[in-house]
Design an enzyme around this catalytic site. Structure first.
Site, PDB file in Angstrom:
ATOM      1  N   GLY A 329       0.556  -0.941   0.058  1.00 25.94           N
ATOM      2  CA  GLY A 329      -0.280   0.574  -0.153  1.00 25.94           C
ATOM      3  C   GLY A 329       0.954   1.035  -0.135  1.00 25.94           C
ATOM      4  N   SER A 330       0.240   2.526   1.167  1.00 23.52           N
ATOM      5  CA  SER A 330       0.658   3.693   0.335  1.00 23.52           C
ATOM      6  C   SER A 330       2.214   3.763   1.465  1.00 23.52           C
ATOM      7  CB  SER A 330      -0.118   4.988   1.353  1.00 23.52           C
ATOM      8  OG  SER A 330      -0.961   4.935   0.468  1.00 23.52           O
ATOM      9  N   THR A 331       2.944   2.754   1.822  1.00 23.44           N
ATOM     10  CA  THR A 331       3.973   2.806   3.069  1.00 23.44           C
ATOM     11  C   THR A 331       5.116   2.474   2.020  1.00 23.44           C
ATOM     12  OG1 THR A 331       4.078   0.101   2.748  1.00 23.44           O
ATOM     13  CG2 THR A 331       3.062   1.887   4.733  1.00 23.44           C
ATOM     14  N   ASP A 644      -5.438   6.038   4.082  1.00 25.83           N
ATOM     15  CA  ASP A 644      -3.739   7.032   3.996  1.00 25.83           C
ATOM     16  C   ASP A 644      -3.432   7.733   3.426  1.00 25.83           C
ATOM     17  OD1 ASP A 644      -2.566   4.121   2.176  1.00 25.83           O
ATOM     18  OD2 ASP A 644      -3.820   6.259   1.246  1.00 25.83           O
TER      19      ASP A 644
END
Length: 644
Positions: A329-331, A644
């Site tokens: 994901g956005s990490t 996020d």
């Protein structure tokens, strides 16, 4: 009457007699020669062989198993040790009627259905001449009661054995591992490694975690006794002996208290946490939830417990830190951001005007931002802070999938971190070549778009993401993660520190690093996607939130958590390091189906960092409130913290 007289030829008779005599002498000589030859063959050529057979009839070699080494955390807290227990064991080949023997034993000491199930299971895995425990952990009264009735039970023995024990039960099980009984596969491995003789008399071996990876250190060296035995096989006297050498003690980098806090803060939810020291690679905590009690496996797990663990929907036996693979994901965005800055594709004062979606040239398909109205004017720092999808869609396309994957691979994506325990998965960093090999299909530009926000085929483990975060915190210097800090010699107490290994070194521009770090620090400040995590921390936190889709959403549909089945909801990610100016800890947390990273995973990371940096110990966490109940009872949060 006439007489005829046969005249003998005495000379001829004497000749025949001499011939027969010589033949007889030669025959006797040949027989004696054969006897002497056989005697010489047995006494000289086969001397060693027959001496060994004779000695074996008279002398028996009794192995003395060594004490297994202890496992302790970085502060000396013992996490695995040994203790003596009485066990009642049956050798099936020496009993006349096994069922009758067990029934009679049951009148002396309690033998539960669980004991019987374990005995049957072990008997199926063992030879008939091997002794098999029918009952373990007898108390002194039970042991004495059997001892006075021993004569009634041929083939049954009371033994004193060392048992492995994990005093904290479920704590850190996936990292510490466990031992269990040696099986055929283990014997084959030991034979291939020329270790079989060192395991004479040993019944257990490391099966997972540190117990498995450091088996050669923990096991020690088996001793022996030469015992003279009588015709009935009973020991008469000890002829010689060699003492066993205890296994070495292993000191982990794990902090047991931090591990306890991490596991406690999951409060019944599924997920994983990994905490690493960026400058050394020491793994401070690795929690995989739910966990299980390692003690269940020590003497063979019974059917009911195995069935319960193996068939659980929550999969407690899986080490999620190393084997759980999820979209990041956005990490993933801070690493894409660095790729854009280092390549020169994005440099200040570059900005975009975000309308809330991204479109490829000559396409009507809209790649939606999590904020439908868009974020307005967005530069690199703000793109990280507010997790602007639109910004990273375009950046990924301009970088191209090959350049993007080549760069982020230096942070460990798509490869094993080579942590010092087994069972790690490599995750997946997709490329056009991989897709062609896997699906025999070409790569599409739309797939590059979604790789830019950590979706699509990209998969990581929590350990990989913690390693990548630690590398970023360490300004591009990647240190191989490890769970063991030192080996302590059991005889001399000499401490052997294990070296830290530099796995990679990226030469990153300090200016580019500063932009990414400032963007991550803003994540935990007002306006960021995890502002509540950084509130009143007392130290600066650089972080990134993320949500990983579990099920796909159609173009015109909107994700509705309340209407989605619990196990189909998004996974919540949170990565962080702190203090931001001089990182001492890097953390990656995932809460499966937890929703938003800032509200579900972030607070767990905060508790772990508070303990490590400030010494704060949280109160026992209350069980997690179901998402639907929580939605009804809590006020709405600002939009940046909803996603996020």
């Amino acid at each position: 009457m006439g007489y005829s007289t046969e005249l003998k030829n005495h000379q001829n008779e004497q000749h025949k007699f001499r011939v027969r005599l010589v033949f007889l002498v030669l025959l006797v000589l040949a027989a004696f020669s054969a006897l002497l030859g056989r005697f010489y063959f047995l006494q000289v050529f086969r001397y060693d062989y027959y001496q060994t057979l004779a000695e074996n009839n008279r002398i028996s070699i009794v192995p003395i198993t060594p004490n297994r080494g202890l496992i302790s955390d970085r502060n000396g807290i013992i996490l695995a040790h040994n203790f003596f227990v009485y066990t009642l064991e049956i050798t099936p080949s020496k009993t006349e009627d096994l069922q009758d023997t067990i029934a009679e034993l049951g009148k002396l000491v309690e033998i539960s259905p669980t004991d019987l199930k374990r005995f049957k299971k072990l008997r199926a895995q063992s030879h008939t001449f091997e002794s098999i425990p029918i009952r373990t952990h007898l108390n002194e009264y039970e042991a004495a009661k059997f001892a006075v009735n021993r004569f009634r039970f041929p083939g049954v023995e009371l033994k004193s054995r060392l048992f492995r024990h994990y005093p904290y039960g479920t704590l850190g099980t996936h990292g510490i591992g466990y031992i269990s009984r040696i099986n055929e596969h283990d014997l084959k491995q030991l034979k291939e490694n020329n270790q079989l003789s060192n395991y004479k008399g040993t019944e257990h071996i490391g099966k997972a975690g540190v117990e498995q990876a450091y088996e050669t250190e923990l096991h020690g060296v088996t001793g022996f006794q030469q015992v003279e035995i009588d015709a009935d096989g009973r020991a008469v006297r000890v002829l010689s002996s060699a003492s066993p050498t205890s296994g070495n003690n292993v000191v982990l980098s794990m902090d047991a208290k931090m591990q306890e806090i991490a596991e406690q803060e999951f409060a019944g939810r599924r997920g994983a946490l990994v905490a690493i020291q960026p400058k050394t690679g020491e793994v401070l905590a690795m929690a995989s939830m739910p966990s299980f009690d390692a003690n269940l496996f020590v003497d063979g797990i019974d059917f009911d417990n195995w069935n319960l663990l193996n068939n659980s929907l929550d999969k407690p036996l899986i080490n999620r830190t190393l084997k759980g693979i999820y979209p990041p994901g956005s990490t993933f965005k801070p690493f894409v951001a660095l790729a854009g800055l280092e390549s020169g594709k994005r440099q200040p004062p570059f900005t975009i005007s975000d309308p809330g979606y991204y479109m490829l040239p000559n396409s009507h398909h809209r790649y939606r931002d999590w904020k439908p109205s868009g974020h307005g004017s967005v530069d690199m720092r703000k793109a990280i802070t507010v997790s602007c999808d639109t910004f990273f869609y375009g950046l990924a396309v301009e970088l191209g999938i090959d350049r993007l994957t080549d760069f982020v691979r230096h942070f460990g994506f798509g490869e094993k971190t080579n942590i010092d325990i087994q069972g790690e998965l490599a995750g997946l960093l997709p490329t056009p070549g991989w897709k062609q090999r896997r699906f025999k299909q070409p790569w599409y530009m739309g797939e590059t778009v979604i790789v830019g926000i950590g979706q699509g085929y990209t998969l990581v483990t929590p350990m990989q993401l913690a390693y990548a975060t630690a590398t970023l915190a360490n300004s591009g210097k990647a240190i191989q993660p490890h769970l063991v800090n030192a080996i302590v010699n059991a005889k001399t107490n000499e401490v052997r520190m294990l070296p830290h290994k530099v796995a990679d070194q990226l030469n990153l521009s300090p200016e580019n690093l500063e932009i990414v770090k400032l963007g991550m620090m803003d994540v935990t400040r007002p306006g960021g996607t995890a502002a509540s995590v950084g509130a009143n921390a007392g130290y600066d936190i650089a972080a990134k939130t993320g949500t990983a889709q579990v099920v796909g959403i159609k173009q015109n549909e909107k994700y509705n958590e309340k209407a989605t089945a619990e196990r189909h909801r998004d996974h919540a990610w949170f990565i962080a390091y702190a203090p931001a100016e001089d990182p001492k800890i890097a953390v990656a947390v995932i809460v499966e189906n937890g929703g938003h990273g800032g509200s579900a995973a972030g607070p767990i990371a905060r508790k772990v960092m508070d303990y490590y940096l400030l010494g704060k110990i949280p109160a026992v966490a209350a069980p997690a409130v179901p998402a639907q109940t929580q939605a009804q009872n809590t006020p709405p949060v600002v939009e940046e913290e909803e996603h996020d």
